[in-house]
Design an enzyme around this catalytic site. Structure first.
Site, PDB file in Angstrom:
ATOM      1  N   ASP A 108      -0.912  10.915  -3.564  1.00 47.78           N
ATOM      2  CA  ASP A 108       0.081   9.905  -3.945  1.00 47.78           C
ATOM      3  C   ASP A 108       0.639  10.194  -5.329  1.00 47.78           C
ATOM      4  O   ASP A 108       1.832   9.970  -5.591  1.00 47.78           O
ATOM      5  CB  ASP A 108      -0.539   8.496  -3.858  1.00 47.78           C
ATOM      6  CG  ASP A 108      -1.961   8.432  -4.420  1.00 47.78           C
ATOM      7  OD1 ASP A 108      -2.469   9.451  -4.915  1.00 47.78           O
ATOM      8  OD2 ASP A 108      -2.562   7.338  -4.378  1.00 47.78           O
ATOM      9  N   GLY A 134       0.819  -1.210   0.000  1.00 47.96           N
ATOM     10  CA  GLY A 134       0.000   0.000   0.000  1.00 47.96           C
ATOM     11  C   GLY A 134       0.852   1.259   0.000  1.00 47.96           C
ATOM     12  O   GLY A 134       0.491   2.277   0.585  1.00 47.96           O
ATOM     13  N   LEU A 135       2.006   1.183  -0.670  1.00 45.69           N
ATOM     14  CA  LEU A 135       2.906   2.346  -0.702  1.00 45.69           C
ATOM     15  C   LEU A 135       2.766   3.146  -2.008  1.00 45.69           C
ATOM     16  O   LEU A 135       3.665   3.877  -2.388  1.00 45.69           O
ATOM     17  CB  LEU A 135       4.361   1.897  -0.520  1.00 45.69           C
ATOM     18  CG  LEU A 135       4.695   1.276   0.842  1.00 45.69           C
ATOM     19  CD1 LEU A 135       6.161   0.888   0.925  1.00 45.69           C
ATOM     20  CD2 LEU A 135       4.345   2.236   1.982  1.00 45.69           C
ATOM     21  N   GLY A 136       1.639   2.982  -2.677  1.00 46.87           N
ATOM     22  CA  GLY A 136       1.388   3.839  -3.836  1.00 46.87           C
ATOM     23  C   GLY A 136       1.920   3.285  -5.140  1.00 46.87           C
ATOM     24  O   GLY A 136       2.253   4.067  -6.052  1.00 46.87           O
ATOM     25  N   SER A 137       1.970   1.953  -5.281  1.00 44.68           N
ATOM     26  CA  SER A 137       2.495   1.413  -6.543  1.00 44.68           C
ATOM     27  C   SER A 137       1.572   1.768  -7.716  1.00 44.68           C
ATOM     28  O   SER A 137       2.041   1.979  -8.828  1.00 44.68           O
ATOM     29  CB  SER A 137       2.708  -0.107  -6.450  1.00 44.68           C
ATOM     30  OG  SER A 137       1.516  -0.734  -6.083  1.00 44.68           O
ATOM     31  N   SER A 138       0.264   1.882  -7.462  1.00 42.67           N
ATOM     32  CA  SER A 138      -0.656   2.181  -8.576  1.00 42.67           C
ATOM     33  C   SER A 138      -0.434   3.603  -9.097  1.00 42.67           C
ATOM     34  O   SER A 138      -0.376   3.822 -10.316  1.00 42.67           O
ATOM     35  CB  SER A 138      -2.108   2.047  -8.122  1.00 42.67           C
ATOM     36  OG  SER A 138      -2.333   0.765  -7.616  1.00 42.67           O
ATOM     37  N   ALA A 159       2.307   5.341  -8.695  1.00 43.69           N
ATOM     38  CA  ALA A 159       3.661   5.440  -9.252  1.00 43.69           C
ATOM     39  C   ALA A 159       3.713   4.833 -10.658  1.00 43.69           C
ATOM     40  O   ALA A 159       4.350   5.393 -11.556  1.00 43.69           O
ATOM     41  CB  ALA A 159       4.665   4.741  -8.331  1.00 43.69           C
TER      42      ALA A 159
END
Ligand code: MEV
Length: 329
Positions: free
Chosen positions: A158, A110-114, A116
Site C-alpha cells: 500500500d 480500507g483503501l489505504g488511508s493510513s 497514504a
C-alpha cells in the site's frame, strides 16, 4: 508580518487486485492506486511545538518535537503521522510545525488511508525542510513509519502504491516494485458496510498458517502462480481471464477464512449482474470488494451492489492507476 509557506503533499488510496495475504509471506501481489487522495499540509514554526490536526482527532494533538522523536505517545488518530515524523527525524533535525491532514474518502473503506497519510506527511515535511527524497527514499521512510505504527505488520504494498501510483507488481519488502503500464482498469468497487482491522485479519491468517503450515504454504504458492497469470492476462487486457483469476483469488482467500457473508453476498451479486469476476480486496473481514466488468455492464453491477440491502454497503466511485505522491500547487 510574513508567515512561513505551507507545503501540501498528497498521495493516492490503493486497491489490491491480486495476491493479498500471500504477499506478507514473500509472494508477489498486484496493486493499483485509486484516484482518491489524502493530503498533508506542513507549516514550519519557529519554536519546537508540533501541532497536528486530523479528521480522526477530536481535538488537535500537541507535543514537543524532541518528545515525539523520543517516542511520546500519540492518540490513535495521529499514530501514522507521528510515526512519519519520527521516521523523518531519525536522519534529520526535529523542528516545530503545524500539520493538517484531510482525505477525499472515509478511512472505513480500507483503501489505504493510513499508508497514504504517512507518505503524504513524509513528502510534505521533507519538501518543507528542503530535503530532497527520491521515490525509493520516500518509500523506505514511509514503510518504516507504517511498520512502526502497525507493530511490525504489513507488506508495504500500500505504501508502494501511495508513492509510485499507477498499477504495480510488488514483492515484500519492496525489492521488486515494477510499474505495469495498463491504463485504467474496468472495475466496480463495493464497500461492505463493515470496517475491518488489517492487523487483526493478518494475525488470523497467521494463526491458520501456524496450525496448518503445509496447507497454507500450498495456498501461498497457488497465489504466486495466480498473480503471475493475472499479470499476463492484464497485459493482454483479457478481461474474462482477469475475472476468472479474481474468482480463484477470492476462493483462496475464503479458504484461509478471511471472507465474510457480506463480502460473499456482494461478490455473488456482482457476478450475477454480469461481472467477469469479483473478489474481496485487502485483508478481508469487511472493507471493500472489487468486480471486473465490461464498461457496458458497470451500471448493472453497480445497481446490484447498491441494491444488496446490506446496511451501510455502497458503491465507491474510483478510477484506477492514479498518480503517486506529489506536491500540490
Ligand atoms: C491488506 O490490505 C493486505 C494484506 O496482504 C496485508 C499486507 O499486505 O500488508 C492482508
Amino acid at each position: 508580518m510574513t508567515h512561513p509557506p505551507t507545503v501540501t503533499a498528497s498521495a493516492p488510496a490503493k486497491l489490491m487486485l491480486y495476491g493479498e495475504h500471500a504477499v506478507v509471506y514473500g509472494a508477489p501481489c498486484i496493486v493499483t492506486a485509486a484516484d482518491l487522495r489524502v493530503r498533508a499540509s506542513v507549516t514550519l514554526r519557529d519554536d519546537d511545538r508540533v501541532i497536528i490536526r486530523a479528521p480522526l482527532l477530536p481535538e488537535p494533538f500537541a507535543a514537543r518535537a524532541d518528545d515525539i522523536l523520543r517516542g511520546a505517545d500519540a492518540p490513535p488518530g495521529a499514530r501514522f503521522v507521528v510515526a512519519a515524523l519520527r521516521a523523518c527525524w531519525r536522519t534529520a533535525t526535529p523542528c516545530g510545525l503545524e500539520l493538517r491532514t484531510q482525505a477525499d474518502f472515509s478511512h472505513s473503506y480500507g483503501l489505504g488511508s493510513s499508508s497514504a497519510v504517512t507518505v503524504a506527511t513524509v513528502k510534505a515535511l521533507s519538501a518543507a525542510t528542503g530535503r530532497v527524497l527520491d521515490a525509493r527514499q520516500l518509500f523506505r521512510l514511509s514503510y518504516d513509519a507504517v511498520l512502526e505504527a502497525q507493530e511490525g505488520i504489513g507488506s508495504g504494498y500500500d505504501v508502494a502504491a501511495a508513492v509510485f501510483g499507477g498499477t504495480l507488481y510488488y514483492v515484500t519488502p519492496g525489492d521488486v516494485i515494477e510499474p505495469l503500464p495498463l491504463g485504467e482498469l474496468p472495475l466496480v468497487i463495493g464497500y461492505s458496510g463493515v470496517k475491518a482491522s488489517t492487523t487483526e485479519w493478518v494475525q488470523r491468517a497467521a494463526g491458520l498458517r501456524e496450525r496448518h503450515p503445509a496447507l497454507v504454504q500450498h495456498i501461498w504458492r497457488l497465489m504466486q502462480e495466480l498473480v503471475d497469470e493475472a499479470r499476463a492476462a492484464l497485459a493482454r487486457r483479457d478481461w474474462p481471464a482477469c475475472g476468472r483469476l479474481m474468482d480463484i483469488n477470492h476462493g483462496l482467500l475464503s479458504a484461509i477464512g478471511v471472507s465474510t457473508a457480506r463480502l460473499d453476498a456482494l461478490i455473488h451479486a456482482a457476478r450475477a449482474a454480469g461481472a467477469h469476476g469479483a473478489k474481496l480486496s485487502g485483508a478481508g473481514g469487511g472493507d471493500c470488494m472489487i468486480a471486473l466488468a465490461d464498461e457496458g455492464r458497470h451500471a448493472a453491477v453497480a445497481a446490484a451492489l447498491d441494491g444488496s440491502g446490506l446496511p451501510g454497503a455502497c458503491v465507491v466511485a474510483v478510477r484506477t492507476g492514479a498518480e503517486g505522491a506529489r506536491i500540490e500547487a
